[in-house]
Design a protein around this motif. Structure first.
Motif, PDB file in Angstrom:
ATOM      1  N   PHE A 116       1.253  -3.061 -21.340  1.00 58.37           N
ATOM      2  CA  PHE A 116      -0.157  -3.162 -21.739  1.00 58.37           C
ATOM      3  C   PHE A 116      -0.970  -4.073 -20.825  1.00 58.37           C
ATOM      4  CE2 PHE A 116      -3.462  -5.300 -24.269  1.00 58.37           C
ATOM      5  CZ  PHE A 116      -4.258  -4.215 -24.567  1.00 58.37           C
ATOM      6  N   PRO A 117      -0.550  -5.324 -20.553  1.00 56.28           N
ATOM      7  CA  PRO A 117      -1.356  -6.147 -19.629  1.00 56.28           C
ATOM      8  C   PRO A 117      -1.386  -5.593 -18.210  1.00 56.28           C
ATOM      9  CG  PRO A 117       0.696  -7.256 -20.206  1.00 56.28           C
ATOM     10  CD  PRO A 117       0.581  -6.079 -21.115  1.00 56.28           C
ATOM     11  N   ILE A 151      -0.599 -15.130 -30.974  1.00 59.63           N
ATOM     12  CA  ILE A 151      -1.006 -15.470 -29.612  1.00 59.63           C
ATOM     13  C   ILE A 151       0.112 -15.158 -28.622  1.00 59.63           C
ATOM     14  CG2 ILE A 151      -1.644 -17.383 -28.100  1.00 59.63           C
ATOM     15  CD1 ILE A 151      -3.109 -18.620 -30.466  1.00 59.63           C
ATOM     16  N   SER A 152       1.359 -15.438 -29.020  1.00 57.02           N
ATOM     17  CA  SER A 152       2.490 -15.120 -28.146  1.00 57.02           C
ATOM     18  C   SER A 152       2.604 -13.618 -27.930  1.00 57.02           C
ATOM     19  CB  SER A 152       3.784 -15.666 -28.752  1.00 57.02           C
ATOM     20  OG  SER A 152       3.744 -17.077 -28.851  1.00 57.02           O
ATOM     21  N   ASP A 153       2.345 -12.853 -28.974  1.00 60.24           N
ATOM     22  CA  ASP A 153       2.463 -11.399 -28.876  1.00 60.24           C
ATOM     23  C   ASP A 153       1.387 -10.809 -27.969  1.00 60.24           C
ATOM     24  OD1 ASP A 153       3.567  -8.871 -29.503  1.00 60.24           O
ATOM     25  OD2 ASP A 153       2.052  -8.550 -31.049  1.00 60.24           O
ATOM     26  N   VAL A 154       0.190 -11.397 -27.975  1.00 60.89           N
ATOM     27  CA  VAL A 154      -0.916 -10.842 -27.193  1.00 60.89           C
ATOM     28  C   VAL A 154      -0.802 -11.189 -25.706  1.00 60.89           C
ATOM     29  CG1 VAL A 154      -2.593 -12.733 -27.302  1.00 60.89           C
ATOM     30  CG2 VAL A 154      -3.386 -10.359 -27.452  1.00 60.89           C
ATOM     31  N   ALA A 155      -0.035 -12.242 -25.367  1.00 60.57           N
ATOM     32  CA  ALA A 155       0.310 -12.551 -23.969  1.00 60.57           C
ATOM     33  C   ALA A 155      -0.905 -12.769 -23.075  1.00 60.57           C
ATOM     34  CB  ALA A 155       1.202 -11.457 -23.394  1.00 60.57           C
ATOM     35  N   TRP A 156      -1.781 -13.692 -23.456  1.00 57.85           N
ATOM     36  CA  TRP A 156      -2.943 -14.005 -22.619  1.00 57.85           C
ATOM     37  C   TRP A 156      -2.529 -14.569 -21.258  1.00 57.85           C
ATOM     38  CZ3 TRP A 156      -5.598 -16.879 -27.204  1.00 57.85           C
ATOM     39  CH2 TRP A 156      -6.288 -15.950 -27.995  1.00 57.85           C
ATOM     40  N   GLY A 157      -1.548 -15.472 -21.274  1.00 54.77           N
ATOM     41  CA  GLY A 157      -1.133 -16.100 -20.026  1.00 54.77           C
ATOM     42  C   GLY A 157      -0.582 -15.096 -19.029  1.00 54.77           C
ATOM     43  N   GLU A 158       0.244 -14.173 -19.493  1.00 50.98           N
ATOM     44  CA  GLU A 158       0.796 -13.150 -18.613  1.00 50.98           C
ATOM     45  C   GLU A 158      -0.310 -12.244 -18.084  1.00 50.98           C
ATOM     46  OE1 GLU A 158       4.471  -9.879 -18.630  1.00 50.98           O
ATOM     47  OE2 GLU A 158       3.827 -10.876 -20.482  1.00 50.98           O
ATOM     48  N   PHE A 159      -1.267 -11.920 -18.923  1.00 49.76           N
ATOM     49  CA  PHE A 159      -2.382 -11.073 -18.501  1.00 49.76           C
ATOM     50  C   PHE A 159      -3.187 -11.753 -17.399  1.00 49.76           C
ATOM     51  CE2 PHE A 159      -6.954 -10.177 -19.020  1.00 49.76           C
ATOM     52  CZ  PHE A 159      -6.963  -8.841 -18.654  1.00 49.76           C
ATOM     53  N   LEU A 163      -3.779 -10.560 -13.562  1.00 46.52           N
ATOM     54  CA  LEU A 163      -5.140 -10.358 -13.075  1.00 46.52           C
ATOM     55  C   LEU A 163      -5.372 -11.133 -11.783  1.00 46.52           C
ATOM     56  CD1 LEU A 163      -7.609  -8.770 -14.107  1.00 46.52           C
ATOM     57  CD2 LEU A 163      -8.413 -10.889 -15.176  1.00 46.52           C
ATOM     58  N   GLU A 164      -4.806 -12.337 -11.687  1.00 44.94           N
ATOM     59  CA  GLU A 164      -5.006 -13.172 -10.504  1.00 44.94           C
ATOM     60  C   GLU A 164      -4.368 -12.546  -9.268  1.00 44.94           C
ATOM     61  OE1 GLU A 164      -3.506 -16.974 -11.624  1.00 44.94           O
ATOM     62  OE2 GLU A 164      -5.432 -17.677 -12.411  1.00 44.94           O
ATOM     63  N   TYR A 165      -3.087 -12.148  -9.379  1.00 45.92           N
ATOM     64  CA  TYR A 165      -2.439 -11.649  -8.161  1.00 45.92           C
ATOM     65  C   TYR A 165      -2.934 -10.249  -7.795  1.00 45.92           C
ATOM     66  CZ  TYR A 165       1.102  -8.552 -10.396  1.00 45.92           C
ATOM     67  OH  TYR A 165       1.746  -7.547 -11.070  1.00 45.92           O
ATOM     68  N   LYS A 166      -3.326  -9.446  -8.769  1.00 48.88           N
ATOM     69  CA  LYS A 166      -3.852  -8.123  -8.451  1.00 48.88           C
ATOM     70  C   LYS A 166      -5.241  -8.223  -7.825  1.00 48.88           C
ATOM     71  CE  LYS A 166      -1.203  -5.630 -11.943  1.00 48.88           C
ATOM     72  NZ  LYS A 166      -1.215  -4.748 -13.124  1.00 48.88           N
ATOM     73  N   ALA A 167      -6.040  -9.179  -8.296  1.00 48.55           N
ATOM     74  CA  ALA A 167      -7.358  -9.379  -7.687  1.00 48.55           C
ATOM     75  C   ALA A 167      -7.216  -9.829  -6.238  1.00 48.55           C
ATOM     76  CB  ALA A 167      -8.154 -10.408  -8.502  1.00 48.55           C
ATOM     77  N   ALA A 168      -6.236 -10.693  -5.965  1.00 46.00           N
ATOM     78  CA  ALA A 168      -6.012 -11.149  -4.587  1.00 46.00           C
ATOM     79  C   ALA A 168      -5.563 -10.001  -3.696  1.00 46.00           C
ATOM     80  CB  ALA A 168      -4.980 -12.271  -4.577  1.00 46.00           C
ATOM     81  N   LEU A 169      -4.659  -9.149  -4.199  1.00 47.45           N
ATOM     82  CA  LEU A 169      -4.191  -8.009  -3.404  1.00 47.45           C
ATOM     83  C   LEU A 169      -5.293  -6.996  -3.144  1.00 47.45           C
ATOM     84  CD1 LEU A 169      -0.673  -7.269  -4.970  1.00 47.45           C
ATOM     85  CD2 LEU A 169      -1.143  -8.186  -2.691  1.00 47.45           C
ATOM     86  N   ALA A 170      -6.191  -6.822  -4.122  1.00 46.95           N
ATOM     87  CA  ALA A 170      -7.244  -5.811  -3.995  1.00 46.95           C
ATOM     88  C   ALA A 170      -8.482  -6.330  -3.285  1.00 46.95           C
ATOM     89  CB  ALA A 170      -7.625  -5.283  -5.376  1.00 46.95           C
TER      90      ALA A 170
END
Length: 269
Positions: A116-117, A151-159, A163-170
């Protein structure tokens, strides 16, 4: 996840790992060195993102992505498998089979949490040149016993990491807004800041301009405006110093060393 054409026969694996999971599945993982994918084409679109529990996120352009609640949906089956395993005799074949079912249930939840994330972050990165997101105090929020599991289930930190590394790659710009910035209490129309806004209040009306706000959508619009201010600051316009921009390859704002409360409204530029 990113996907692009690569002839794997021309790549020499630098590491190969073979693993077996508790449910009996075998996996072979190998890492190779390859060039980064080309930057994504510009979209001319910018987006602010407000994360939550009822809706996983709300964007400044009105898009809502519901919280999938993976663990909650799978918990009933998981509990049933665990009860069956508890009734089996230790060391028996039936207990081994029941333990494999429990492991499979956990694997499905884990894979859904990862998928999902990945899908959501990829969609955001492909659709916007500038992505502004709030810096949530996840570690502090997890101390709340009533909300820790959700909060653990929604995984904000992983998301956010994705988002950070994909934004850098793109080749995208990701701006992280100071956690003290009152995005929910600030009117996105006129900049008026409410003194108090209860968590149970989902809609409110600005007493100054009489604009009607949805709490999450209003916060996303303010997060976008603050992110745009930071983007202008790094392009030469001294504006938006009450928020900060993050990333190893990205410049830092002038006041990112401290986390002071954000000023009422956005600075006039």
């Amino acid at each position: 996840m990113w996907s692009y054409d690569v002839d794997i026969t021309t790549l020499a694996p630098t590491m190969v790992v073979v693993t077996r999971e508790p449910d009996g599945r075998w996996y072979v993982t190998f890492a190779v060195d390859t060039a980064n994918p080309p930057p994504q084409p510009h979209t001319g679109h910018e987006v602010g993102v407000d994360l939550g529990l009822h809706d996983f996120l709300v964007t400044s352009d009105g898009q809502r992505i519901a919280n999938p609640r993976h663990l909650e949906r799978k918990s009933r089956n998981l509990a049933r498998y665990q009860r069956r395993m508890a009734r089996c005799r230790p060391g028996s074949t039936n207990r081994r089979k029941a333990r494999a079912k429990v492991a499979r249930a956990h694997r499905k939840v884990r894979n859904a949490r990862r998928d999902f994330p990945h899908r959501t972050s990829t969609r955001l990165v492909r659709g916007a040149d500038i992505i502004a997101i709030e810096d949530l105090p996840i570690a502090n929020l997890l101390r709340n016993r009533r909300l820790a599991r959700v909060i653990s289930d929604v995984a904000w930190g992983e998301f956010r990491t994705m988002l950070e590394y994909k934004a850098a790659l793109a080749g995208r710009t990701m701006v992280v807004i100071n956690r003290w910035y009152p995005s929910s209490k600030t009117c996105s129309n006129c900049g008026y800041v409410l003194v108090n806004l209860a968590l149970s209040t989902r809609r409110w009306t600005c007493p100054t301009c009489r604009a009607h706000h949805d709490r999450d959508l209003n916060a996303a619009k303010n997060i976008l405006a603050a992110g745009q201010a930071v983007a202008r600051e790094f392009s030469g316009d001294a504006c938006g110093a009450d928020v900060r921009r993050q990333g190893n390859s990205l410049p830092r704002s002038a006041l990112n060393q401290e986390n002071p409360p954000a000023k009422a409204g956005l600075p006039d530029c």
